[in-house]
Motif scaffolding. Structure first.
Motif, PDB file in Angstrom:
ATOM      1  N   ALA A  53       0.778  -1.205   0.104  1.00 55.21           N
ATOM      2  CA  ALA A  53       0.273   0.163  -0.422  1.00 55.21           C
ATOM      3  C   ALA A  53       0.822   1.134   0.166  1.00 55.21           C
ATOM      4  CB  ALA A  53      -1.082   0.014   1.299  1.00 55.21           C
ATOM      5  N   TRP A  54       2.181   1.137  -0.911  1.00 56.59           N
ATOM      6  CA  TRP A  54       2.779   1.821  -0.448  1.00 56.59           C
ATOM      7  C   TRP A  54       1.992   3.616  -1.520  1.00 56.59           C
ATOM      8  CZ3 TRP A  54       5.317   5.692  -4.866  1.00 56.59           C
ATOM      9  CH2 TRP A  54       4.522   5.161  -5.858  1.00 56.59           C
ATOM     10  N   ASN A  55       1.216   3.581  -2.426  1.00 54.22           N
ATOM     11  CA  ASN A  55       0.654   4.636  -2.149  1.00 54.22           C
ATOM     12  C   ASN A  55      -0.549   5.170  -1.686  1.00 54.22           C
ATOM     13  OD1 ASN A  55       0.023   3.455  -3.775  1.00 54.22           O
ATOM     14  ND2 ASN A  55       0.482   4.617  -6.004  1.00 54.22           N
ATOM     15  N   VAL A  56      -1.120   4.219  -0.775  1.00 54.44           N
ATOM     16  CA  VAL A  56      -2.203   4.538  -0.980  1.00 54.44           C
ATOM     17  C   VAL A  56      -3.089   4.984   0.361  1.00 54.44           C
ATOM     18  CG1 VAL A  56      -4.523   3.239   0.270  1.00 54.44           C
ATOM     19  CG2 VAL A  56      -2.901   1.887  -0.971  1.00 54.44           C
ATOM     20  N   SER A  57      -4.040   6.149   0.253  1.00 54.37           N
ATOM     21  CA  SER A  57      -4.320   7.307   0.976  1.00 54.37           C
ATOM     22  C   SER A  57      -3.378   8.270   0.930  1.00 54.37           C
ATOM     23  CB  SER A  57      -4.561   6.738   1.986  1.00 54.37           C
ATOM     24  OG  SER A  57      -5.685   7.962   3.048  1.00 54.37           O
ATOM     25  N   ASP A  58      -3.130   9.095   1.566  1.00 56.43           N
ATOM     26  CA  ASP A  58      -2.413  10.131   1.849  1.00 56.43           C
ATOM     27  C   ASP A  58      -1.261   9.591   2.140  1.00 56.43           C
ATOM     28  OD1 ASP A  58      -2.835   9.352   4.461  1.00 56.43           O
ATOM     29  OD2 ASP A  58      -3.193  11.604   4.488  1.00 56.43           O
ATOM     30  N   THR A  79      10.287  -4.346  -5.155  1.00 53.03           N
ATOM     31  CA  THR A  79       9.283  -2.720  -4.371  1.00 53.03           C
ATOM     32  C   THR A  79       8.935  -3.337  -3.369  1.00 53.03           C
ATOM     33  OG1 THR A  79       7.521  -3.149  -5.669  1.00 53.03           O
ATOM     34  CG2 THR A  79       8.892  -1.687  -6.614  1.00 53.03           C
ATOM     35  N   GLY A  80       9.101  -2.904  -2.431  1.00 49.95           N
ATOM     36  CA  GLY A  80       7.271  -3.086  -1.361  1.00 49.95           C
ATOM     37  C   GLY A  80       6.447  -2.715  -1.697  1.00 49.95           C
ATOM     38  N   ASP A  81       5.630  -2.199  -3.210  1.00 55.36           N
ATOM     39  CA  ASP A  81       4.828  -1.980  -3.386  1.00 55.36           C
ATOM     40  C   ASP A  81       3.805  -2.679  -2.611  1.00 55.36           C
ATOM     41  OD1 ASP A  81       6.514  -0.341  -4.681  1.00 55.36           O
ATOM     42  OD2 ASP A  81       5.786  -0.286  -6.612  1.00 55.36           O
ATOM     43  N   VAL A  82       3.852  -3.687  -3.134  1.00 50.55           N
ATOM     44  CA  VAL A  82       3.042  -5.080  -1.937  1.00 50.55           C
ATOM     45  C   VAL A  82       3.243  -5.612  -1.289  1.00 50.55           C
ATOM     46  CG1 VAL A  82       1.108  -6.065  -2.442  1.00 50.55           C
ATOM     47  CG2 VAL A  82       1.793  -4.642  -3.960  1.00 50.55           C
ATOM     48  N   ALA A  83       4.788  -5.701  -1.292  1.00 51.52           N
ATOM     49  CA  ALA A  83       5.116  -6.589  -0.264  1.00 51.52           C
ATOM     50  C   ALA A  83       3.969  -7.630   0.245  1.00 51.52           C
ATOM     51  CB  ALA A  83       5.663  -5.923   1.416  1.00 51.52           C
ATOM     52  N   CYS A  84       4.056  -7.785   1.221  1.00 51.67           N
ATOM     53  CA  CYS A  84       2.982  -9.361   1.888  1.00 51.67           C
ATOM     54  C   CYS A  84       1.567  -8.397   2.192  1.00 51.67           C
ATOM     55  CB  CYS A  84       3.330  -9.215   3.548  1.00 51.67           C
ATOM     56  SG  CYS A  84       5.244  -9.828   3.794  1.00 51.67           S
ATOM     57  N   ASP A  85       1.450  -6.977   1.556  1.00 52.15           N
ATOM     58  CA  ASP A  85       0.373  -6.690   2.447  1.00 52.15           C
ATOM     59  C   ASP A  85      -0.697  -6.808   3.404  1.00 52.15           C
ATOM     60  OD1 ASP A  85      -1.883  -5.392   0.345  1.00 52.15           O
ATOM     61  OD2 ASP A  85      -3.045  -7.443  -0.806  1.00 52.15           O
ATOM     62  N   SER A  86      -0.191  -6.746   4.232  1.00 53.85           N
ATOM     63  CA  SER A  86      -0.105  -6.645   5.471  1.00 53.85           C
ATOM     64  C   SER A  86      -1.480  -5.445   5.868  1.00 53.85           C
ATOM     65  CB  SER A  86       0.594  -6.299   6.507  1.00 53.85           C
ATOM     66  OG  SER A  86       1.503  -7.864   6.529  1.00 53.85           O
ATOM     67  N   ASP A 455       8.991 -11.605   3.552  1.00 50.11           N
ATOM     68  CA  ASP A 455       9.177 -10.351   3.480  1.00 50.11           C
ATOM     69  C   ASP A 455       9.975  -9.432   2.512  1.00 50.11           C
ATOM     70  OD1 ASP A 455      10.769  -9.719   4.935  1.00 50.11           O
ATOM     71  OD2 ASP A 455      10.536  -8.602   6.445  1.00 50.11           O
ATOM     72  N   PHE A 456      10.351  -8.279   2.093  1.00 47.91           N
ATOM     73  CA  PHE A 456      10.499  -7.813   1.188  1.00 47.91           C
ATOM     74  C   PHE A 456      11.856  -7.495   2.035  1.00 47.91           C
ATOM     75  CE2 PHE A 456      13.235  -3.968   0.200  1.00 47.91           C
ATOM     76  CZ  PHE A 456      13.261  -3.951  -1.703  1.00 47.91           C
ATOM     77  N   GLU A 457      13.102  -7.636   1.748  1.00 44.85           N
ATOM     78  CA  GLU A 457      14.186  -8.224   2.255  1.00 44.85           C
ATOM     79  C   GLU A 457      15.599  -7.440   1.553  1.00 44.85           C
ATOM     80  OE1 GLU A 457      15.439  -9.390   4.924  1.00 44.85           O
ATOM     81  OE2 GLU A 457      17.059  -9.093   5.112  1.00 44.85           O
ATOM     82  N   TRP A 458      15.180  -6.159   1.307  1.00 43.84           N
ATOM     83  CA  TRP A 458      16.319  -5.187   1.659  1.00 43.84           C
ATOM     84  C   TRP A 458      16.729  -5.123  -0.556  1.00 43.84           C
ATOM     85  CZ3 TRP A 458      13.955  -1.575   3.701  1.00 43.84           C
ATOM     86  CH2 TRP A 458      12.950  -1.834   5.158  1.00 43.84           C
ATOM     87  N   LEU A 459      17.963  -5.293   0.036  1.00 40.76           N
ATOM     88  CA  LEU A 459      19.372  -5.056  -1.049  1.00 40.76           C
ATOM     89  C   LEU A 459      19.021  -6.746  -1.717  1.00 40.76           C
ATOM     90  CD1 LEU A 459      20.579  -3.142  -0.025  1.00 40.76           C
ATOM     91  CD2 LEU A 459      22.485  -3.798  -1.027  1.00 40.76           C
ATOM     92  N   ASP A 460      18.019  -7.886  -0.702  1.00 37.64           N
ATOM     93  CA  ASP A 460      17.786  -8.693  -1.186  1.00 37.64           C
ATOM     94  C   ASP A 460      16.635  -9.544  -2.035  1.00 37.64           C
ATOM     95  OD1 ASP A 460      19.503 -10.892  -1.487  1.00 37.64           O
ATOM     96  OD2 ASP A 460      19.500 -11.241   0.275  1.00 37.64           O
ATOM     97  N   GLY A 461      15.834  -8.534  -1.726  1.00 34.60           N
ATOM     98  CA  GLY A 461      14.308  -8.162  -2.771  1.00 34.60           C
ATOM     99  C   GLY A 461      13.573  -9.432  -2.511  1.00 34.60           C
ATOM    100  N   SER A 474       3.888 -14.905  -5.821  1.00 37.57           N
ATOM    101  CA  SER A 474       2.923 -14.644  -6.543  1.00 37.57           C
ATOM    102  C   SER A 474       1.679 -14.889  -6.726  1.00 37.57           C
ATOM    103  CB  SER A 474       3.454 -16.091  -7.687  1.00 37.57           C
ATOM    104  OG  SER A 474       3.046 -17.098  -6.828  1.00 37.57           O
ATOM    105  N   ASP A 475       0.889 -14.793  -5.664  1.00 33.47           N
ATOM    106  CA  ASP A 475      -0.479 -14.868  -5.791  1.00 33.47           C
ATOM    107  C   ASP A 475      -0.786 -13.643  -4.878  1.00 33.47           C
ATOM    108  OD1 ASP A 475      -2.864 -15.579  -4.454  1.00 33.47           O
ATOM    109  OD2 ASP A 475      -2.053 -16.791  -2.940  1.00 33.47           O
ATOM    110  N   VAL A 476      -1.973 -13.264  -5.636  1.00 34.40           N
ATOM    111  CA  VAL A 476      -2.528 -11.796  -5.653  1.00 34.40           C
ATOM    112  C   VAL A 476      -2.368 -11.937  -3.846  1.00 34.40           C
ATOM    113  CG1 VAL A 476      -3.594 -10.656  -6.892  1.00 34.40           C
ATOM    114  CG2 VAL A 476      -4.839 -12.334  -6.181  1.00 34.40           C
ATOM    115  N   ASN A 477      -3.108 -12.774  -3.398  1.00 37.97           N
ATOM    116  CA  ASN A 477      -3.984 -12.724  -2.239  1.00 37.97           C
ATOM    117  C   ASN A 477      -2.888 -13.524  -0.827  1.00 37.97           C
ATOM    118  OD1 ASN A 477      -6.202 -13.088  -1.999  1.00 37.97           O
ATOM    119  ND2 ASN A 477      -6.512 -14.547  -2.804  1.00 37.97           N
TER     120      ASN A 477
END
Ligand code: NOJ
Length: 512
Positions: A53-58, A79-86, A455-461, A474-477
């Protein structure tokens, strides 16, 4: 054998619980394998690494949003754009924490999500709601929220102004911390002001990293080092004067300390000096009686600086007022422990890393890895469990008795790996050292495994996985599946003992 059947809150996760208890291999079941009743088990995550949720809401951009979008090659195109979608799946996260039987959950607050301008003039309603839901959801289940106020997630606006190397950052950070305390302090009783200042200052100013201006001879690292300590101290003092009487919580920061051994007995002195550089530089100002930089660090930075032509020390001095401001600003010692190194002087003609991470240029110390140490995926983190206990002994010897919280300790693997026996032995071996420390009289009260899930592990993606739960990116959920280590850790927690070894755990099962 214990068999339970339960159903998850979301009804999507019927969980069959099947656990065999047996005598643990290599361990005889003596009472000293039992954890004291007051000892608490948890798991950790951080906002950028899981929320998405990197650009969700404000929400505003953090430095990681900017970096992963502009130089994706540095992050394995991740990127962490979605990551684990927590941000969306936080209820499932709480369910997992409950499945594991954790007594606390360590997560972090995203500064640019809560304060979109970076300053307290705007507080995001959605940001506030998200963290309130998470905190309340945990408390409803009897799980303590342990909250990190800053976990590497610098608002981009401040990064462009120099981030932690800008002296004004300590006030900007302190204002943010005050907002966090006032919004959540009624329910959060354990606070971590800043995660791993040494990684923030030393590792993020190495040549591998994009922000590496001033990396030569530790210039930027030393500046960051000073202001990060001042920022922490200001937040601690705000809590102490404005909130402690109402909320009675504990505030400290979490240090990533690299334990060091001499590679040969004649290097003991060099090793002790290196410990002051690597650990003391992030501890002495806060935990020692006299405060300020460790004297041996001050001397050697000045000496080496003169030798190579600097007319002014690269270590920004603390004023008398600053020494007093920072000294004693702790309620416990937060330790992230992963690994150890061997210390030696450089060989003739060998070039020493010009930054101050994993080496100390000021005293010509080079750090090696013992080839016999086991490794997870991340080769920077060879496994050496006894280092955890020895590191705490060193801290206690230098700064006196205090409460220790192990805020991180984890093992990395790659790819789908549900049968993660290596992670099980990693956890067992480190918890054994924790028990030995407690039996030696070190007051360790909490252990938090990193991390709750991949999760998103910095330089290791997304290549490096530390999770007790595997996440299908790879799963939207963003399906989360418990690994065997999850069942093992949960068994240790429920039995409050290391005298427990599952001989077989069905892959989709976990003890409740
Ligand atoms: C420490 C950091 O706090 C965390 O963000 C990171 O994912 C783990 N180490 C593993 O590298």
């Amino acid at each position: 054998m214990l068999i339970f059947v339960t159903e998850s809150v979301s009804k999507m996760w019927p969980v069959v619980i099947l656990v065999w208890l047996s005598a643990p291999f290599g361990l005889s079941c003596t009472p000293d394998l039992q954890f004291p009743s007051w000892f608490k088990f948890g798991a950790s995550t951080s906002s950028y690494q899981i929320e998405g949720a990197w650009n969700v809401s404000d929400k505003a951009e953090s430095k990681w949003d900017r970096l992963t979008h502009t130089i994706p090659e540095t992050f394995k195109q991740a990127t962490g754009d979605v990551a684990c979608d927590s941000y969306r799946l936080w209820r499932r996260d709480i369910e997992m924490i409950e499945e594991l039987g954790l007594q606390f959950y360590r997560f972090s607050i995203s500064w640019p999500r809560l304060l979109p301008s970076g300053f307290p003039n705007i507080i995001s309603e959605d940001g506030k709601r998200y963290y309130n839901n998470l905190i309340d959801g945990l408390l409803e289940k009897g799980i303590e929220p342990v909250v990190t106020i800053y976990h590497f997630e610098m608002p981009e606006i401040f990064q462009e102004l120099g981030g932690w190397t800008n002296p004004l950052i300590s006030d900007w950070y302190a204002d943010y911390a005050r907002v966090v305390f006032s919004l959540f302090g009624d329910r959060v009783k354990t606070w971590i002001t800043i995660n791993e200042p040494s990684i923030e200052c030393d590792y993020f100013h190495t040549s591998e990293m994009p922000y590496n201006a001033g990396l030569e001879h530790g210039v930027a690292s030393y500046m960051c080092n000073k202001y990060v300590l001042i920022a922490h101290a200001k937040a601690w003092r705000i809590y102490d004067t404005e909130f402690r009487h109402k909320y009675n919580g504990k505030v400290s920061f979490s240090n990533h300390l690299l334990w060091l051994y001499p590679s040969s007995p004649e290097y003991e002195e060099l090793t002790e000096i290196s410990r002051e550089f690597i650990s003391g530089r992030y501890c002495h100002a806060v935990y020692s009686k006299e405060g300020g930089w460790p004297p041996v660090v001050e001397e050697n930075v000045a000496k080496f600086g003169r030798k190579i032509g600097y007319t002014r020390t690269r270590l920004p001095p603390f004023t008398k007022e600053e020494i007093e401001l920072v000294r004693g600003t702790y309620d416990y010692f937060g330790l992230n422990y992963y690994t150890t190194r061997l210390v030696r002087p450089s060989y003739p003609g060998e070039s020493v890393n010009p930054s101050v991470f994993f080496s100390v240029i000021d005293v010509d110390a080079v750090f090696d890895i013992d080839p016999d140490w086991r490794n997870g995926l991340n080769k920077l983190l060879p496994i050496h469990p006894i280092g955890l206990r020895q590191q705490m002994e060193w801290v206690q010897k230098h700064y006196g008795e205090m409460e220790f919280i192990i805020s991180e300790n984890g093992y990395s693997s790659t790819g789908s790996n549900l049968n993660d026996y290596e992670r099980i032995s990693f956890i067992k071996d480190h918890l054994e050292q924790v028990l030995m420390s407690i039996n030696e009289g070190i007051n360790v009260t909490k252990y938090s495994y990193w991390g709750l899930m991949d999760d998103f592990e910095w330089l290791d993606g997304y290549r490096s996985n530390f999770g007790l739960y595997e996440v299908d990116f790879s799963d939207v959920n963003r399906t989360r599946t418990p690994r065997k280590s999850a069942a093992y850790y949960s068994g240790v927690i429920r039995n409050r003992s290391l005298c427990y070894e599952p001989t077989h755990i069905d892959i989709n099962t976990i003890e409740i």
